[in-house]
Design a protein around this motif. Sequence first.
Motif, PDB file in Angstrom:
ATOM      1  N   ARG A   1     -51.649 -10.724  19.661  1.00 38.75           N
ATOM      2  CA  ARG A   1     -50.590 -11.150  20.573  1.00 38.75           C
ATOM      3  C   ARG A   1     -50.520 -10.152  21.724  1.00 38.75           C
ATOM      4  O   ARG A   1     -50.850  -8.977  21.560  1.00 38.75           O
ATOM      5  N   PRO A   2     -50.079 -10.582  22.912  1.00 34.09           N
ATOM      6  CA  PRO A   2     -50.259  -9.731  24.100  1.00 34.09           C
ATOM      7  C   PRO A   2     -49.231  -8.625  24.297  1.00 34.09           C
ATOM      8  O   PRO A   2     -49.482  -7.715  25.086  1.00 34.09           O
ATOM      9  N   ASP A   3     -48.096  -8.666  23.624  1.00 34.20           N
ATOM     10  CA  ASP A   3     -47.085  -7.649  23.878  1.00 34.20           C
ATOM     11  C   ASP A   3     -47.551  -6.299  23.354  1.00 34.20           C
ATOM     12  O   ASP A   3     -48.293  -6.208  22.375  1.00 34.20           O
ATOM     13  N   ILE A   4     -47.111  -5.239  24.015  1.00 32.23           N
ATOM     14  CA  ILE A   4     -47.605  -3.893  23.718  1.00 32.23           C
ATOM     15  C   ILE A   4     -47.274  -3.475  22.292  1.00 32.23           C
ATOM     16  O   ILE A   4     -48.031  -2.735  21.657  1.00 32.23           O
ATOM     17  N   ARG A   5     -46.164  -3.937  21.743  1.00 35.56           N
ATOM     18  CA  ARG A   5     -45.791  -3.589  20.364  1.00 35.56           C
ATOM     19  C   ARG A   5     -46.828  -4.128  19.385  1.00 35.56           C
ATOM     20  O   ARG A   5     -47.296  -3.399  18.494  1.00 35.56           O
ATOM     21  N   SER A   6     -47.209  -5.389  19.557  1.00 38.08           N
ATOM     22  CA  SER A   6     -48.219  -5.982  18.675  1.00 38.08           C
ATOM     23  C   SER A   6     -49.565  -5.308  18.857  1.00 38.08           C
ATOM     24  O   SER A   6     -50.290  -5.054  17.881  1.00 38.08           O
ATOM     25  N   VAL A   7     -49.923  -5.003  20.106  1.00 39.94           N
ATOM     26  CA  VAL A   7     -51.226  -4.384  20.386  1.00 39.94           C
ATOM     27  C   VAL A   7     -51.338  -3.027  19.694  1.00 39.94           C
ATOM     28  O   VAL A   7     -52.329  -2.745  19.004  1.00 39.94           O
ATOM     29  N   ARG A   8     -50.326  -2.196  19.839  1.00 36.45           N
ATOM     30  CA  ARG A   8     -50.407  -0.846  19.284  1.00 36.45           C
ATOM     31  C   ARG A   8     -50.345  -0.848  17.756  1.00 36.45           C
ATOM     32  O   ARG A   8     -51.085  -0.109  17.090  1.00 36.45           O
ATOM     33  N   ARG A   9     -49.463  -1.650  17.192  1.00 37.53           N
ATOM     34  CA  ARG A   9     -49.347  -1.666  15.737  1.00 37.53           C
ATOM     35  C   ARG A   9     -50.596  -2.269  15.088  1.00 37.53           C
ATOM     36  O   ARG A   9     -51.045  -1.807  14.037  1.00 37.53           O
ATOM     37  N   THR A  10     -51.154  -3.297  15.698  1.00 33.47           N
ATOM     38  CA  THR A  10     -52.375  -3.888  15.147  1.00 33.47           C
ATOM     39  C   THR A  10     -53.533  -2.913  15.268  1.00 33.47           C
ATOM     40  O   THR A  10     -54.377  -2.816  14.363  1.00 33.47           O
ATOM     41  N   GLN A  11     -53.598  -2.165  16.374  1.00 35.45           N
ATOM     42  CA  GLN A  11     -54.656  -1.168  16.521  1.00 35.45           C
ATOM     43  C   GLN A  11     -54.565  -0.114  15.417  1.00 35.45           C
ATOM     44  O   GLN A  11     -55.596   0.299  14.867  1.00 35.45           O
ATOM     45  N   ASP A  12     -53.374   0.295  15.087  1.00 36.28           N
ATOM     46  CA  ASP A  12     -53.189   1.253  13.988  1.00 36.28           C
ATOM     47  C   ASP A  12     -53.735   0.685  12.683  1.00 36.28           C
ATOM     48  O   ASP A  12     -54.462   1.369  11.940  1.00 36.28           O
ATOM     49  N   ARG A  13     -53.420  -0.569  12.390  1.00 35.98           N
ATOM     50  CA  ARG A  13     -53.887  -1.181  11.137  1.00 35.98           C
ATOM     51  C   ARG A  13     -55.396  -1.401  11.152  1.00 35.98           C
ATOM     52  O   ARG A  13     -56.069  -1.248  10.121  1.00 35.98           O
ATOM     53  N   VAL A  14     -55.959  -1.744  12.306  1.00 32.69           N
ATOM     54  CA  VAL A  14     -57.402  -1.975  12.404  1.00 32.69           C
ATOM     55  C   VAL A  14     -58.173  -0.688  12.139  1.00 32.69           C
ATOM     56  O   VAL A  14     -59.154  -0.663  11.373  1.00 32.69           O
ATOM     57  N   LEU A  15     -57.757   0.408  12.772  1.00 33.14           N
ATOM     58  CA  LEU A  15     -58.470   1.673  12.566  1.00 33.14           C
ATOM     59  C   LEU A  15     -58.360   2.138  11.118  1.00 33.14           C
ATOM     60  O   LEU A  15     -59.342   2.636  10.535  1.00 33.14           O
ATOM     61  N   ALA A  16     -57.175   1.980  10.537  1.00 26.04           N
ATOM     62  CA  ALA A  16     -57.015   2.379   9.135  1.00 26.04           C
ATOM     63  C   ALA A  16     -57.883   1.514   8.229  1.00 26.04           C
ATOM     64  O   ALA A  16     -58.521   2.022   7.286  1.00 26.04           O
ATOM     65  N   ALA A  17     -57.948   0.199   8.473  1.00 27.43           N
ATOM     66  CA  ALA A  17     -58.755  -0.700   7.641  1.00 27.43           C
ATOM     67  C   ALA A  17     -60.243  -0.395   7.794  1.00 27.43           C
ATOM     68  O   ALA A  17     -61.003  -0.419   6.810  1.00 27.43           O
ATOM     69  N   ALA A  18     -60.689  -0.095   9.035  1.00 21.93           N
ATOM     70  CA  ALA A  18     -62.105   0.221   9.244  1.00 21.93           C
ATOM     71  C   ALA A  18     -62.487   1.508   8.515  1.00 21.93           C
ATOM     72  O   ALA A  18     -63.535   1.575   7.848  1.00 21.93           O
ATOM     73  N   LYS A  19     -61.645   2.518   8.587  1.00 26.57           N
ATOM     74  CA  LYS A  19     -61.939   3.781   7.894  1.00 26.57           C
ATOM     75  C   LYS A  19     -61.968   3.578   6.385  1.00 26.57           C
ATOM     76  O   LYS A  19     -62.873   4.056   5.681  1.00 26.57           O
ATOM     77  N   ARG A  20     -60.981   2.856   5.870  1.00 33.83           N
ATOM     78  CA  ARG A  20     -60.919   2.627   4.432  1.00 33.83           C
ATOM     79  C   ARG A  20     -62.112   1.794   3.963  1.00 33.83           C
ATOM     80  O   ARG A  20     -62.714   2.072   2.911  1.00 33.83           O
ATOM     81  N   GLY A  21     -62.500   0.775   4.726  1.00 37.67           N
ATOM     82  CA  GLY A  21     -63.640  -0.061   4.346  1.00 37.67           C
ATOM     83  C   GLY A  21     -64.943   0.715   4.333  1.00 37.67           C
ATOM     84  O   GLY A  21     -65.780   0.542   3.431  1.00 37.67           O
ATOM     85  N   ILE A  22     -65.136   1.578   5.327  1.00 39.54           N
ATOM     86  CA  ILE A  22     -66.364   2.384   5.377  1.00 39.54           C
ATOM     87  C   ILE A  22     -66.430   3.337   4.192  1.00 39.54           C
ATOM     88  O   ILE A  22     -67.482   3.487   3.543  1.00 39.54           O
ATOM     89  N   GLN A  23     -65.330   3.980   3.877  1.00 41.06           N
ATOM     90  CA  GLN A  23     -65.329   4.910   2.743  1.00 41.06           C
ATOM     91  C   GLN A  23     -65.509   4.182   1.425  1.00 41.06           C
ATOM     92  O   GLN A  23     -66.249   4.658   0.541  1.00 41.06           O
ATOM     93  N   ASP A  24     -64.873   3.030   1.239  1.00 37.96           N
ATOM     94  CA  ASP A  24     -65.021   2.281  -0.009  1.00 37.96           C
ATOM     95  C   ASP A  24     -66.448   1.776  -0.193  1.00 37.96           C
ATOM     96  O   ASP A  24     -66.914   1.600  -1.339  1.00 37.96           O
ATOM     97  N   ALA A  25     -67.155   1.532   0.911  1.00 30.60           N
ATOM     98  CA  ALA A  25     -68.539   1.050   0.816  1.00 30.60           C
ATOM     99  C   ALA A  25     -69.530   2.191   0.631  1.00 30.60           C
ATOM    100  O   ALA A  25     -70.740   1.949   0.561  1.00 30.60           O
TER     101      ALA A  25
END
Length: 302
Positions: A251-275
């Motif tokens: 979604r385009p609002d800055i709140r959604s952008v920043r919070r989703t970015q936080d979750r994306v980076l955390a998910a990418a790091k966790r996925g790489i380590q779990d693999a």
Amino acid sequence: MILATSPITATATEAADTVNEVAEEARSFGTRVADQLPRIGVAVGIGLVAFVIALLLAKAVERALARTRADHVAVVLLSRIVRLLGTIGALLITLAIAGVEVGSVVAGLAVAGVAVGLAVQGILENFVAGVILLVRKPFSAGDQVRSGDYEGTIDSVDLRVTRLIDYNGELILIPNRDVYNNALVNLTRRGKRRTVVMVGVDYRDDHDDARTVIFEAISTVDGVLDHPEPEVLLTELGDSSVDFEVRYWTRPDIRSVRRTQDRVLAAAKRGIQDAGLTIPWPIRTLVPDGTFRTAREQAPRA
């Protein structure tokens, strides 16, 4: 025998002559007015008709603009401008028919208009820019935009300034001419917005597996849109890592952008380590030039 005229008698005679002249001028003016009454009546009648036409035209303009997406403030403003111009036109028509030389009047108005325009040039620029912004509506209240060095949420627009609330909650007043003249980015108008983050993995890892792991990790993150689909692209062979550019939409609002970015980076790091993959530390290889001696070797002998 010579008779002398007293000063009092001479003064009375001059006063009587002045009164007679004034009376004669008044009678002459009254005669001219009486002769011009039919013409003045016609001029007033035509002027009233022209004034009514100006009012009807202003109403028609207001109704026509009201059917568009134009802002209500701009609609009322343009209607008043049309009404003012029509009133001035009706007045000039009345004076011309009544026999008044309107050329000098128009010239005077033009000179006064130029002088006023030069004196308030900045105000007029903001006024015109405000009208254009209100009519064309490149943004609405609540949209998040970027204009020049400023970014935030539109609060309101009037005929002088655009009110912008930045992401720190501070109110910024931007002159309308600056908003109109600078490139304007409406961040929320299209309903979605793309974000790009970089994720690096070790050179010794399988990069195809890394791509799949990152894609699967971010695809299920809350806030990442399914359409358009996220992308994981290998974009650079860095100094110590193979770097993937992760693109996803939210979604385009800055709140959604920043919070989703936080979750994306955390998910990418966790996925790489779990693999069993690795996000490497920056590596620097130092090649010594010359001979190094230990501290004991450098110490002077007793």
